[in-house]
Design a protein around this motif. Structure first.
Motif, mmCIF file in Angstrom:
data_model
loop_
_atom_site.group_PDB
_atom_site.id
_atom_site.type_symbol
_atom_site.label_atom_id
_atom_site.label_comp_id
_atom_site.label_asym_id
_atom_site.label_seq_id
_atom_site.Cartn_x
_atom_site.Cartn_y
_atom_site.Cartn_z
ATOM 1 N N PRO A 1 36.455 50.191 -5.363
ATOM 2 C CA PRO A 1 35.316 50.925 -5.925
ATOM 3 C C PRO A 1 35.710 51.649 -7.202
ATOM 4 O O PRO A 1 36.793 52.233 -7.304
ATOM 5 N N THR B 1 37.029 43.308 -8.444
ATOM 6 C CA THR B 1 35.673 43.299 -7.899
ATOM 7 C C THR B 1 35.639 43.908 -6.513
ATOM 8 O O THR B 1 34.594 43.906 -5.859
ATOM 9 N N THR C 1 29.755 52.333 -10.016
ATOM 10 C CA THR C 1 28.638 53.249 -10.238
ATOM 11 C C THR C 1 29.177 54.433 -11.017
ATOM 12 O O THR C 1 30.307 54.395 -11.496
ATOM 13 N N ALA D 1 27.389 49.717 -4.873
ATOM 14 C CA ALA D 1 26.319 48.771 -5.202
ATOM 15 C C ALA D 1 24.936 49.377 -5.023
ATOM 16 O O ALA D 1 23.977 48.968 -5.696
ATOM 17 N N THR D 2 24.817 50.331 -4.112
ATOM 18 C CA THR D 2 23.513 50.921 -3.808
ATOM 19 C C THR D 2 23.403 52.366 -4.263
ATOM 20 O O THR D 2 22.423 53.043 -3.927
ATOM 21 N N VAL E 1 26.614 47.197 -14.840
ATOM 22 C CA VAL E 1 25.857 47.122 -13.590
ATOM 23 C C VAL E 1 24.650 46.221 -13.786
ATOM 24 O O VAL E 1 24.217 45.970 -14.919
ATOM 25 N N GLU E 2 24.090 45.757 -12.672
ATOM 26 C CA GLU E 2 22.872 44.948 -12.754
ATOM 27 C C GLU E 2 21.699 45.777 -13.241
ATOM 28 O O GLU E 2 20.896 45.330 -14.055
ATOM 29 N N ASP F 1 28.397 52.888 -0.613
ATOM 30 C CA ASP F 1 28.613 51.630 -1.325
ATOM 31 C C ASP F 1 28.174 51.780 -2.786
ATOM 32 O O ASP F 1 26.991 52.036 -3.050
ATOM 33 N N PRO G 1 23.082 49.357 -8.941
ATOM 34 C CA PRO G 1 24.222 48.768 -9.651
ATOM 35 C C PRO G 1 24.608 47.372 -9.193
ATOM 36 O O PRO G 1 24.979 46.521 -9.997
ATOM 37 N N GLY G 2 24.598 47.135 -7.871
ATOM 38 C CA GLY G 2 24.792 45.782 -7.373
ATOM 39 C C GLY G 2 26.219 45.283 -7.286
ATOM 40 O O GLY G 2 26.447 44.146 -6.870
ATOM 41 N N GLY G 3 27.197 46.087 -7.638
ATOM 42 C CA GLY G 3 28.590 45.644 -7.566
ATOM 43 C C GLY G 3 29.490 46.747 -7.048
ATOM 44 O O GLY G 3 29.088 47.540 -6.197
ATOM 45 N N ASN G 4 30.701 46.798 -7.568
ATOM 46 C CA ASN G 4 31.667 47.788 -7.087
ATOM 47 C C ASN G 4 31.797 48.981 -8.027
ATOM 48 O O ASN G 4 32.738 49.770 -7.908
#
Length: 334
Positions: free
Chosen positions: A124, A121, A150, A297-298, A139-140, A295, A145-148
């Motif tokens: 990347p 987690t 993409t 996540a974004t 991903v969310e 990141d 995506p919200g995590g590690n």
């Protein structure tokens, strides 16, 4: 255990060898080490590459990823691993990358990405050759995506591919949908194909299988019952496309497929994205993560545009199936 480490431009020569690699068991801690986006003390980024299996589309994604790294001019070492379409091998490779504390992981194919996400987690992960990241539970959401993890999606224009089928096989009444049940992305595309076939007023039936060992029997059963075959970007079908096409062509059954490399391996036609471009997009995302601190996540999942798609057809298959390619508008012929 044999592992292939590639510095800069050594990818292509190693791809064939990577298919036979196996990994020894790894330690219990698979949470991942090292800090994301930081090169080793030598100034060289360590990148683990987990490719689900060896076939032309995934190979092209791999090559495109490496090309993007080279074009960016960064110093890196890529540890190339191929799981030979075995989920347990994906798990072992992913755990090894996590325990080694690599700076970034490239996961080629949905099962490869799922294994990497289960392994760490923190490190990347950039995925590619994955149809729907959110639907596959990676991903969310595809926008956030919200995590590690993409990456770049190989979502293909399924409705356009079904329209291509109706152009090339205008008398078709029943279409066989060929896919492996072990691949969630195939299920997504099959559902889209069913909707498009319903809209076109065509009958359809699923011909699924769970392993490569079942594929030939399923294909032989299918070609006796359908007027055309649709196969999405299914890794198991793609890896055996020459075998599938040989059986279908012998029966005079056209195969409309998910990508250009499947046409090159014997499929009749496709409206396809370019997998090297897809991998290149993933490589650009990796460079942003490694050198700019982006990141995952974004970072929204990225897609190729419609204008990046290619209409491609296989003349030998068309001839075997009595398909008239002249109805198409300037296709690429292989």
């Amino acid at each position: 255990m044999e592992r292939t480490t590639i510095s800069r431009r050594g990818l292509i020569a190693s791809l064939a060898a990577a298919g036979s690699l196996s990994l020894a068991a790894c330690a219990n801690d698979t949470s991942g080490g090292g800090s994301a986006g930081s090169a080793s003390s030598s100034g060289t980024y360590r990148i683990g590459v987990l490719q689900l299996t060896q076939h032309a589309a995934l190979d092209a994604s791999n090559e495109g990823f490496i090309a993007a790294l080279d074009d960016a001019g960064i110093s890196y070492e890529a540890d190339q691993q191929n799981a030979n379409n075995e989920q347990s091998t994906c798990t072992t490779i992913a755990s090894t990358f996590a325990n080694d504390g690599v700076d970034l992981i490239l996961a080629i194919g949905t099962p490869a990405a799922q294994a990497c996400l289960n392994a760490t987690t923190e490190i990347p992960i950039v995925g590619t050759a994955i149809t729907d990241f959110a639907e596959s539970g990676l991903v969310e959401s595809n926008d956030a995506p919200g995590g590690n993890l993409t990456g770049s999606s190989d979502m293909t224009p399924v409705a356009d591919q079904i329209s291509l089928l109706t152009q090339l096989v205008p008398d078709a009444a029943q279409v066989g949908l060929l896919y492996c049940t072990a691949e969630s992305n195939s299920e997504i595309q099959i559902q889209m194909a069913e909707e498009a076939l319903d809209d076109a007023g065509l009958g359809h039936e699923r011909y699924s299988f769970s392993s490569t060992n079942e594929l030939q029997t399923v294909v032989e059963t299918m070609v006796g019952q359908v007027d055309a075959v649709y196969a999405p970007t299914d890794n198991t079908v793609a890896a055996a496309m020459a075998q599938v096409a040989s059986t279908a062509d012998a029966a005079g059954i056209p195969t409309i497929v998910g990508c250009d490399t499947m046409v090159e391996d014997g499929g009749t036609a496709s409206y396809s994205i370019n997998y090297r471009d897809l991998g290149y997009r993933a490589g650009e995302m990796a460079v942003q993560i490694l050198t700019e601190g982006a990141d995952p996540a974004t970072m929204p999942i990225e897609y190729l545009e419609a204008e990046d798609c290619t209409l491609i057809a296989n003349q030998a298959s068309a001839d075997a199936c009595s398909v008239d390619l002249s109805v198409l508008d300037a296709p690429e012929i292989v």
